[in-house]
Design a protein around this motif. Structure first.
Motif, PDB file in Angstrom:
ATOM      1  N   TYR A  89      -3.539  -2.161  -5.180  1.00 48.57           N
ATOM      2  CA  TYR A  89      -2.628  -1.081  -4.824  1.00 48.57           C
ATOM      3  C   TYR A  89      -2.402  -1.097  -3.319  1.00 48.57           C
ATOM      4  O   TYR A  89      -3.334  -1.317  -2.535  1.00 48.57           O
ATOM      5  CB  TYR A  89      -3.222   0.279  -5.225  1.00 48.57           C
ATOM      6  N   CYS A  90      -1.149  -0.873  -2.933  1.00 48.19           N
ATOM      7  CA  CYS A  90      -0.798  -0.825  -1.522  1.00 48.19           C
ATOM      8  C   CYS A  90      -1.444   0.410  -0.885  1.00 48.19           C
ATOM      9  O   CYS A  90      -1.431   1.498  -1.468  1.00 48.19           O
ATOM     10  CB  CYS A  90       0.725  -0.760  -1.374  1.00 48.19           C
ATOM     11  N   GLY A  94       1.010   3.053  -2.264  1.00 49.38           N
ATOM     12  CA  GLY A  94       0.341   3.207  -3.550  1.00 49.38           C
ATOM     13  C   GLY A  94       0.922   2.357  -4.668  1.00 49.38           C
ATOM     14  O   GLY A  94       0.539   2.499  -5.824  1.00 49.38           O
ATOM     15  N   ASN A  95       1.856   1.475  -4.339  1.00 47.09           N
ATOM     16  CA  ASN A  95       2.484   0.610  -5.335  1.00 47.09           C
ATOM     17  C   ASN A  95       1.476  -0.431  -5.842  1.00 47.09           C
ATOM     18  O   ASN A  95       0.757  -1.041  -5.063  1.00 47.09           O
ATOM     19  CB  ASN A  95       3.702  -0.091  -4.707  1.00 47.09           C
ATOM     20  N   GLU A  96       1.453  -0.641  -7.162  1.00 45.14           N
ATOM     21  CA  GLU A  96       0.586  -1.673  -7.741  1.00 45.14           C
ATOM     22  C   GLU A  96       1.317  -3.016  -7.666  1.00 45.14           C
ATOM     23  O   GLU A  96       2.467  -3.133  -8.079  1.00 45.14           O
ATOM     24  CB  GLU A  96       0.262  -1.348  -9.198  1.00 45.14           C
ATOM     25  N   HIS A  97       0.641  -4.034  -7.130  1.00 47.13           N
ATOM     26  CA  HIS A  97       1.261  -5.355  -7.023  1.00 47.13           C
ATOM     27  C   HIS A  97       0.176  -6.422  -6.924  1.00 47.13           C
ATOM     28  O   HIS A  97      -1.005  -6.129  -6.748  1.00 47.13           O
ATOM     29  CB  HIS A  97       2.195  -5.427  -5.805  1.00 47.13           C
ATOM     30  N   LYS A  98       0.595  -7.694  -7.051  1.00 50.28           N
ATOM     31  CA  LYS A  98      -0.323  -8.826  -6.961  1.00 50.28           C
ATOM     32  C   LYS A  98       0.031  -9.766  -5.823  1.00 50.28           C
ATOM     33  O   LYS A  98      -0.609 -10.792  -5.646  1.00 50.28           O
ATOM     34  CB  LYS A  98      -0.325  -9.607  -8.289  1.00 50.28           C
ATOM     35  N   GLU A  99       1.050  -9.455  -5.055  1.00 50.37           N
ATOM     36  CA  GLU A  99       1.458 -10.297  -3.934  1.00 50.37           C
ATOM     37  C   GLU A  99       0.593 -10.039  -2.715  1.00 50.37           C
ATOM     38  O   GLU A  99      -0.202  -9.107  -2.676  1.00 50.37           O
ATOM     39  CB  GLU A  99       2.936 -10.034  -3.583  1.00 50.37           C
ATOM     40  N   ILE A 100       0.765 -10.890  -1.705  1.00 54.69           N
ATOM     41  CA  ILE A 100       0.017 -10.706  -0.452  1.00 54.69           C
ATOM     42  C   ILE A 100       0.521  -9.456   0.268  1.00 54.69           C
ATOM     43  O   ILE A 100      -0.266  -8.612   0.694  1.00 54.69           O
ATOM     44  CB  ILE A 100       0.152 -11.965   0.441  1.00 54.69           C
ATOM     45  N   ALA A 101       1.843  -9.354   0.393  1.00 54.65           N
ATOM     46  CA  ALA A 101       2.440  -8.177   1.023  1.00 54.65           C
ATOM     47  C   ALA A 101       3.099  -7.326  -0.055  1.00 54.65           C
ATOM     48  O   ALA A 101       3.615  -7.836  -1.048  1.00 54.65           O
ATOM     49  CB  ALA A 101       3.486  -8.596   2.053  1.00 54.65           C
ATOM     50  N   CYS A 102       3.080  -6.031   0.151  1.00 54.47           N
ATOM     51  CA  CYS A 102       3.678  -5.099  -0.809  1.00 54.47           C
ATOM     52  C   CYS A 102       5.189  -5.344  -0.889  1.00 54.47           C
ATOM     53  O   CYS A 102       5.864  -5.375   0.147  1.00 54.47           O
ATOM     54  CB  CYS A 102       3.403  -3.660  -0.377  1.00 54.47           C
ATOM     55  N   PRO A 103       5.731  -5.525  -2.105  1.00 57.83           N
ATOM     56  CA  PRO A 103       7.173  -5.749  -2.220  1.00 57.83           C
ATOM     57  C   PRO A 103       8.009  -4.506  -1.884  1.00 57.83           C
ATOM     58  O   PRO A 103       9.178  -4.614  -1.545  1.00 57.83           O
ATOM     59  CB  PRO A 103       7.370  -6.155  -3.680  1.00 57.83           C
ATOM     60  N   CYS A 105       7.041  -1.847   0.523  1.00 57.91           N
ATOM     61  CA  CYS A 105       7.042  -1.437   1.931  1.00 57.91           C
ATOM     62  C   CYS A 105       6.678  -2.571   2.899  1.00 57.91           C
ATOM     63  O   CYS A 105       6.811  -2.423   4.098  1.00 57.91           O
ATOM     64  CB  CYS A 105       6.107  -0.259   2.150  1.00 57.91           C
ATOM     65  N   GLY A 106       6.179  -3.704   2.416  1.00 62.18           N
ATOM     66  CA  GLY A 106       5.872  -4.839   3.280  1.00 62.18           C
ATOM     67  C   GLY A 106       4.462  -4.820   3.868  1.00 62.18           C
ATOM     68  O   GLY A 106       4.077  -5.746   4.586  1.00 62.18           O
ATOM     69  N   SER A 107       3.670  -3.816   3.583  1.00 62.64           N
ATOM     70  CA  SER A 107       2.324  -3.714   4.130  1.00 62.64           C
ATOM     71  C   SER A 107       1.411  -4.744   3.470  1.00 62.64           C
ATOM     72  O   SER A 107       1.519  -5.043   2.284  1.00 62.64           O
ATOM     73  CB  SER A 107       1.776  -2.308   3.896  1.00 62.64           C
ATOM     74  N   LYS A 108       0.491  -5.305   4.284  1.00 60.01           N
ATOM     75  CA  LYS A 108      -0.465  -6.267   3.741  1.00 60.01           C
ATOM     76  C   LYS A 108      -1.799  -5.614   3.430  1.00 60.01           C
ATOM     77  O   LYS A 108      -2.713  -6.282   2.939  1.00 60.01           O
ATOM     78  CB  LYS A 108      -0.660  -7.415   4.722  1.00 60.01           C
ATOM     79  N   MET A 109      -1.932  -4.339   3.683  1.00 56.47           N
ATOM     80  CA  MET A 109      -3.169  -3.623   3.394  1.00 56.47           C
ATOM     81  C   MET A 109      -3.152  -3.195   1.920  1.00 56.47           C
ATOM     82  O   MET A 109      -2.208  -2.545   1.480  1.00 56.47           O
ATOM     83  CB  MET A 109      -3.289  -2.392   4.294  1.00 56.47           C
ATOM     84  N   LYS A 110      -4.182  -3.581   1.191  1.00 52.89           N
ATOM     85  CA  LYS A 110      -4.248  -3.180  -0.216  1.00 52.89           C
ATOM     86  C   LYS A 110      -5.680  -2.869  -0.590  1.00 52.89           C
ATOM     87  O   LYS A 110      -6.629  -3.328   0.050  1.00 52.89           O
ATOM     88  CB  LYS A 110      -3.648  -4.251  -1.127  1.00 52.89           C
ATOM     89  N   ARG A 111      -5.812  -2.079  -1.644  1.00 54.29           N
ATOM     90  CA  ARG A 111      -7.125  -1.724  -2.151  1.00 54.29           C
ATOM     91  C   ARG A 111      -7.203  -2.140  -3.622  1.00 54.29           C
ATOM     92  O   ARG A 111      -6.187  -2.267  -4.312  1.00 54.29           O
ATOM     93  CB  ARG A 111      -7.401  -0.231  -2.010  1.00 54.29           C
TER      94      ARG A 111
END
Length: 113
Positions: A89-90, A94-103, A105-111
């Motif tokens: 999750y970003c 809070g978006n759920e994703h599997k990429e390096i950066a959030c699709p 908002c572009g943030s690379k911080m994820k939990r």
């Protein structure tokens, strides 16, 4: 005491079914000539196993369709086999994703959640 009861129950259950299988084989051997008796005995064993399995599944509340339907990979969920994929999750949106950066908002911080 409970272990003794369980082992006695298991022994009686096993002896009951062994007796049924021996009776099927003996009756088939006495009534029919050799090749036919072998076929009838094997068919009887398979039929008894099928009926026995069906009755045990009914006691557990599972039907034969439910048993074989759950074997199809299209119906099975990953958690059914003890595998739960990791969800990321970003941290920003809070978006759920599997990429390096959030699709979103572009943030690379994820939990991991």
């Amino acid at each position: 005491m409970n272990e003794i009861s369980n082992s006695r129950h298991f022994l009686l259950y096993t002896l009951k079914w062994m007796s049924i299988y021996i009776a099927i084989g003996f009756i088939a051997a006495m009534l029919l000539p050799f090749p036919a008796s072998l076929v009838v005995a094997i068919g009887g064993f398979i039929l008894v196993n099928f009926l026995r399995t069906r009755s045990m599944l009914k006691k557990k509340g599972i039907g034969m369709r439910g048993l074989f339907g759950s074997l199809r990979s299209s119906d099975a969920s990953p958690s059914m086999y003890g595998y739960n994929p990791i969800k990321y999750y970003c941290m920003s949106c809070g978006n759920e994703h599997k990429e390096i950066a959030c699709p979103r908002c572009g943030s690379k911080m994820k939990r991991i959640g």
